[in-house]
Write an enzyme that holds these catalytic residues in place. Structure first.
Site, PDB file in Angstrom:
ATOM      1  N   ASP A  44       0.820  -1.347   0.101  1.00 44.02           N
ATOM      2  CA  ASP A  44       0.006   0.080   0.129  1.00 44.02           C
ATOM      3  C   ASP A  44       0.847   1.145  -0.083  1.00 44.02           C
ATOM      4  OD1 ASP A  44       0.926  -0.236   2.438  1.00 44.02           O
ATOM      5  OD2 ASP A  44      -1.075  -0.976   3.393  1.00 44.02           O
ATOM      6  N   HIS A  66      -6.977  -4.932  10.613  1.00 43.54           N
ATOM      7  CA  HIS A  66      -6.743  -4.864   9.132  1.00 43.54           C
ATOM      8  C   HIS A  66      -5.414  -5.366   8.465  1.00 43.54           C
ATOM      9  CE1 HIS A  66      -4.464  -0.426   9.842  1.00 43.54           C
ATOM     10  NE2 HIS A  66      -3.739  -1.556   9.589  1.00 43.54           N
TER      11      HIS A  66
HETATM   12  P1  PGA Z   1       2.646  -1.484  12.698  1.00 43.25           P
HETATM   13  O1  PGA Z   1       1.139  -1.576  11.525  1.00 43.25           O
HETATM   14  O2  PGA Z   1       3.346  -2.534  12.115  1.00 43.25           O
HETATM   15  O3  PGA Z   1       3.170  -0.226  12.626  1.00 43.25           O
HETATM   16  O4  PGA Z   1       1.985  -1.911  14.058  1.00 43.25           O
HETATM   17  C1  PGA Z   1       0.465  -2.610  10.866  1.00 43.25           C
HETATM   18  C2  PGA Z   1      -0.618  -2.218  10.370  1.00 43.25           C
HETATM   19  O5  PGA Z   1      -1.213  -1.352  10.701  1.00 43.25           O
HETATM   20  O6  PGA Z   1      -0.852  -3.069   9.419  1.00 43.25           O
END
Ligand code: PGA
Length: 263
Positions: free
Chosen positions: A67, A138
């Site tokens: 993304d 998510h």
């Molecule tokens: P993070 O984010 O690795 O910074 O915890 C994961 C995500 O939101 O997919």
């Protein structure tokens, strides 16, 4: 789902990096799906270390990132382009033309998203998809209620995601881009193998819902229960809400024992 619980973040990152290294040693033109965020940083550090110390070769590897935010330029300090360059691409021998990240500034987002899907297919599909998980369950930026069959498209980010990302962009959620281009849940499910990584207590409920809860668009990561090759690699804190911790540990120990006998 295989659930691997490690005592520390460093160890979970090492397990994930080893899976990628072993695959790359077997297939030099591996196609990797990559994630950003804090969780995969240790995996990228370990891969960079393997490149430097063992000469792990990325010259034929192709990557597709999950993304990118809409509306910020690739060279923005908190773009995922900058993140990947900083944490991985600049430190390994991967050709720049092999690295694909959604272009948030593309004119004609719909066409861009179709081309992104086509490029993944042209590369032969993703061999290993690295995934983090949001507190709301998510994967990529597929927020709760995302179609479990969705493909690459634009998504509006939830308040919870904006709040999680606000520290990077300024003091309030008003400073965070409100939309992102993300691979869809269906795109992720097409990967041959998924590695779902999580560290820390703040991810414990999301992991329990994803691994042991019902499959639902309310928790997009839960659809990975339908994926034949998903490995969930987490630390003890992220595992703290799971019901079957002892069983997962037993499964992993048995597998390690079997593998050591095969060596
Ligand atoms: P993070 O984010 O690795 O910074 O915890 C994961 C995500 O939101 O997919």
């Amino acid at each position: 789902m295989e659930v691997i619980i490690q005592p520390t973040y460093k160890k979970l990152a090492a397990v994930a990096a080893k899976i990628i290294r072993d695959a790359l040693l077997k297939k030099t033109n591996l196609v990797l799906g990559l994630a950003t965020g804090s969780t995969p940083i240790g995996v990228y550090e370990a891969l960079v270390g393997m490149h430097k110390t063992e000469g792990l070769d990325f010259s034929e590897v192709t990557t597709f990132n999950l993304d990118e935010y809409v509306g910020i330029p690739p060279n923005h300090p908190y773009s995922y382009h900058t993140f990947m360059e900083t944490h991985l691409f600049s430190a390994i021998n991967i050709p720049a033309e092999n690295c694909h990240i959604p272009q948030s500034t593309a004119v004609g987002h719909a066409e861009f998203c179709e081309r992104y899907e086509a490029a993944i297919l042209d590369a032969g599909g993703i061999d290993i998809q690295v995934l983090g998980i949001g507190k709301d369950g998510h994967i990529g930026f597929n927020e709760p209620s995302s179609s479990l069959g969705s493909r690459t498209r634009i998504k509006t980010l939830t308040r919870s995601t904006l709040e999680a990302n606000a520290p990077h962009f300024g003091s309030t959620i008003d400073d965070v881009p409100k939309m992102a281009i993300t691979m869809g849940v269906g795109t992720i499910m097409d990967a041959k193998q998924c590695l779902l990584l999580a560290s820390g207590e703040s991810k414990a409920v999301a992991i329990a819902n994803a691994v042991e809860g019902p499959i639902t668009a309310e928790v997009p990561a839960s659809v990975l229960q339908m994926h034949p090759q998903t490995v969930v690699i987490i630390d003890e804190a992220a595992a703290s809400e799971l019901k079957r911790v002892d069983y997962y540990k037993q499964v992993y120990a048995n597998k390690q024992e079997l593998l050591s006998k095969d060596d």
